[in-house]
Design a protein around this motif. Sequence first.
Motif, PDB file in Angstrom:
ATOM      1  N   HIS A  60     -52.855  58.634 -65.731  1.00 24.64           N
ATOM      2  CA  HIS A  60     -52.103  59.208 -66.850  1.00 24.64           C
ATOM      3  C   HIS A  60     -50.693  59.527 -66.400  1.00 24.64           C
ATOM      4  N   PRO A  62     -47.525  61.127 -68.016  1.00 24.57           N
ATOM      5  CA  PRO A  62     -47.369  61.899 -69.257  1.00 24.57           C
ATOM      6  C   PRO A  62     -45.959  61.985 -69.819  1.00 24.57           C
ATOM      7  N   ASN A  74     -51.548  63.972 -74.572  1.00 27.69           N
ATOM      8  CA  ASN A  74     -50.982  64.927 -73.637  1.00 27.69           C
ATOM      9  C   ASN A  74     -49.682  64.334 -73.089  1.00 27.69           C
ATOM     10  N   LYS A  75     -48.561  64.992 -73.348  1.00 25.53           N
ATOM     11  CA  LYS A  75     -47.268  64.451 -72.933  1.00 25.53           C
ATOM     12  C   LYS A  75     -46.339  65.577 -72.527  1.00 25.53           C
TER      13      LYS A  75
END
Length: 457
Positions: A60, A62, A74-75
């Motif tokens: 991931h 982000p 989710n960032k």
Amino acid sequence: MKSHGFAALVARYNQPVPRYTSYPTVPYWYEPFTAATWMQRCRETFAASNRHEGISLYIHLPFCESLCTYCGCNKKITTNHSVEDVYLQALEKEWRLYQHQLGDAPVIRELHLGGGTPTFFSPENLQRLMQFLLQGATLHADAELSIEGHPNNTTTEHLSMLYALGFRRISYGVQDLDETVQRIINRIQPLENVVRATTEARRIGFTSVNFDLVYGLPKQHLAGLQHTVEEVIALRPDRIAFYSYAHVPWTSRGQRLYNEQDLPTADEKMALYVAGREMLTAAGYADIGMDHYALPHDPLYKAWQDGTLHRNFMGYTTQQTSLLIGLGVSSISDAGHAFAQNHKQLGDYYASIEKGELPIFKGYELSEEDVLFRKYILDVCCKGKVEFDTAFSDVLEEHCKPALQALLADDLIEWQLNGIAITATGRNFIRNIARCFDVHLLRQQADIPAKRFSQAV
């Protein structure tokens, strides 16, 4: 089926339903969930499967330079690219923690870079990421490497570097090409950028270019969506994910930046879905279920046809692995009999890594009942049929069969000698059919908060 009949079914089954990237679904997981518990399960699955089938890796990444207000991922929004170095250091430390505890060299069968915006990272840093992931590991002969890209910032340099590293599949978030919609969701993305990113990927040698589209966005209307789908079909992406916009402002604060009156009504949203689906299937895309469409030459279509399609936290895949390890903030891992999720906040993630600990905060150990009903749900999503086991038949009779019976009259399923088969109509309602095997949800139906899940359509 006639359009008006299909629209009536869509209206009937437009209920809050999980997306079934896992079973049990994440709301039933518990915390705290210790890293020791997770690693025990992880090591068991790794030892049993690594050498002959390999593992899956999800990374991931982000960061995004601007906030797309519709996004529920989710960032972390920033224009400061110095965060790349700090994050890569943490990812490497996390991967080394796994390698140390797993012992043997991991054989990577499937690797996906998701986000956020993975192409936020420079080509050089993506190369650095792959170098430390592969140090002490090997790529399976049939490995598939894929990445999510933003058409606005995926450069020729990105694509050339990724291709040299072994990536052959890229997914672009197109969402909608209407300028009014793009403005309100803060994702200004001209068609020429999508065309450039697509043609460049193919010129360089990518064999699978995929698009994500979203229906139900604010200010979206039928003519605009039809124009978007027409432009997309002209580019012939190999796969298309045609997602329902999930309006969940209670968890995605960016969605509070526009008025809910800007959203299509329920009937308008259904019309968007029906129109998009009909245009895609008329253009030769096969509906393989759960919002995914593929052209007949695509391996995903072929896997759906021959019954080898698989589904994990990265979505539909042609790869079959028993272990998925997720690295990075909020990533989810799956060892078959256990799930684990990393911390969702960067600060908590970094703190665990600095202490030399796996950043696990939540997870779930599956019971034997969970394992069986997870198989049923995967069979619904991937095979279009379910064969009942003799185990837990009392649970099946009490909870599942009454729910399935309600779908029979609408021709979504048909009974077989010892199971069910999903009809052609039913393939459009995979989430609703999978729900009939969600024993946790069925047992607690009266206690489910109204805002736990998004609508099916």
